[in-house]
Design a protein around this motif. Structure first.
Motif, PDB file in Angstrom:
ATOM      1  N   SER A 194      -5.504   4.240   5.014  1.00 51.98           N
ATOM      2  CA  SER A 194      -6.960   4.121   5.070  1.00 51.98           C
ATOM      3  C   SER A 194      -7.604   5.482   4.889  1.00 51.98           C
ATOM      4  N   VAL A 253      -9.965   5.939   1.791  1.00 49.63           N
ATOM      5  CA  VAL A 253     -11.391   5.644   1.905  1.00 49.63           C
ATOM      6  C   VAL A 253     -12.130   6.811   2.547  1.00 49.63           C
ATOM      7  N   MET A 275      -9.636   1.283  -6.788  1.00 53.77           N
ATOM      8  CA  MET A 275      -9.468   1.421  -5.351  1.00 53.77           C
ATOM      9  C   MET A 275      -9.596   0.070  -4.661  1.00 53.77           C
ATOM     10  N   ALA A 299      -6.746  -1.556  -2.542  1.00 54.41           N
ATOM     11  CA  ALA A 299      -7.047  -1.862  -1.149  1.00 54.41           C
ATOM     12  C   ALA A 299      -6.737  -3.328  -0.831  1.00 54.41           C
ATOM     13  N   ILE A 325      -3.197  -3.464  -0.031  1.00 59.31           N
ATOM     14  CA  ILE A 325      -2.965  -2.928   1.315  1.00 59.31           C
ATOM     15  C   ILE A 325      -3.267  -3.997   2.372  1.00 59.31           C
ATOM     16  N   LEU A 357      -1.725   5.642  -2.019  1.00 60.93           N
ATOM     17  CA  LEU A 357      -1.558   4.210  -1.808  1.00 60.93           C
ATOM     18  C   LEU A 357      -0.129   3.750  -2.092  1.00 60.93           C
TER      19      LEU A 357
END
Length: 298
Positions: A95, A98, A120, A124, A127, A243
């Motif tokens: 995280s 971000v 992204m 995400a 994730i 990531l």
């Protein structure tokens, strides 16, 4: 980004993914704050004899030492010591992507392109799918500690980007040296001298090997390369590669800890890779930074 730089970013994030399994081994033998202090001591002491002084203002060395060394790793190790599993920790820590882009937007006036934002978002999503597949079964306090560590990592990424150290290895060595004593002091206060003595006197080869891997491979090599990449490219270009860390963490957990890799996790990993690629292709050359940009540190 050059293919060689992209390859370095992938190698570094793969090492960091494997590193979570190694950390778990170390935490079986050392208290969290002591382990964090020892990793930076092991990284700094031999290397200080071979590197020169960092060619950046000392305020940036201290800022990154406290944001990255004391805050990020202290909080991460405390969270993992409190019950966060290695794979889930490698996921939640990302995280920081971000937070880094948010800090870079506000403090460095960087503006991510629309394709980067879309990439992204895709990554995400991967994730989130991995998190749902793992299941948030760890204590809430442990989870929050790792999230706070992610915030600290984001701040250290921006500080490194602004400092732009010409010698990334020298910079991370001095950062490690500065972080050692505050972490050791925190260990003495909160974990106690008895726990420190018992851990040092009872250390095994497994504990020492994990300590040296985290110190020399993950810290010196990993953050040396990371600092070089942040110097050469915008934070919003470099940071999406992080990531890949939970993907590497997931597979290293399968390989070394016999954790199952479900179809959902494989699909989520594919989303992470696709999103990362979309966020990093056709990146324009970094523009000069403003002369003065304020940076708040803990």
């Amino acid at each position: 980004m050059k293919p060689s730089h992209a390859a370095l970013a992938v190698l570094t994030t793969t090492i960091w993914g494997i590193n979570f399994v190694v950390i778990k081994v170390g935490l079986d033998e050392f208290p969290p704050l002591l382990f964090s202090s020892l990793r930076f001591l092991a990284a700094a002491v031999p290397a200080l004899w071979f590197v020169g002084r960092p060619r950046v203002a000392w305020k940036w060395v201290v800022a990154v030492a406290f944001a990255l060394g004391v805050a990020k790793f202290g909080l991460l190790f405390l969270g993992m010591g409190a019950g966060m599993p290695a794979g889930l920790s490698s996921l939640v820590l990302q995280s920081q992507v971000v937070f880094t882009i948010a800090f870079a937007t506000v403090l460095l006036k960087e503006r991510p392109r629309p394709v980067q934002l879309v990439g992204m978002g895709v990554a995400a999503t991967g994730i989130v799918l991995i998190a749902l597949d793992y299941g948030l079964t760890s204590p809430l306090s442990a989870l929050l500690l790792v999230v706070l560590g992610a915030i600290a990592w984001g701040l250290s990424n921006v500080a490194t980007r602004y400092a732009k150290p010409p010698d990334a290895l020298s910079f991370i060595v001095w950062v490690s040296a500065v972080a050692t004593l505050p972490l050791l002091a925190l260990s003495a206060i909160f974990e106690g001298p008895t726990a420190i003595v018992d851990a040092l006197s009872g250390a095994t080869w497994a504990g020492v090997t994990s300590l040296l891997f985290v110190a020399w491979v993950s810290t010196l090599f990993g953050f040396g390369v990371w600092g070089f990449l942040l110097r050469e490219h915008n934070a919003s270009t470099v940071v999406p590669f992080a990531l890949l860390v939970p993907v590497a963490g997931m597979f290293s957990g399968w390989l070394f800890l016999d954790e199952q890799v479900s179809p959902v996790r494989l699909g989520a990993a594919a989303l992470v890779i696709i999103g990362m690629a979309a966020a990093t292709i056709h990146t324009p050359a970094p523009r000069p930074l403003p002369d003065q940009v304020p940076l708040s540190v803990p």
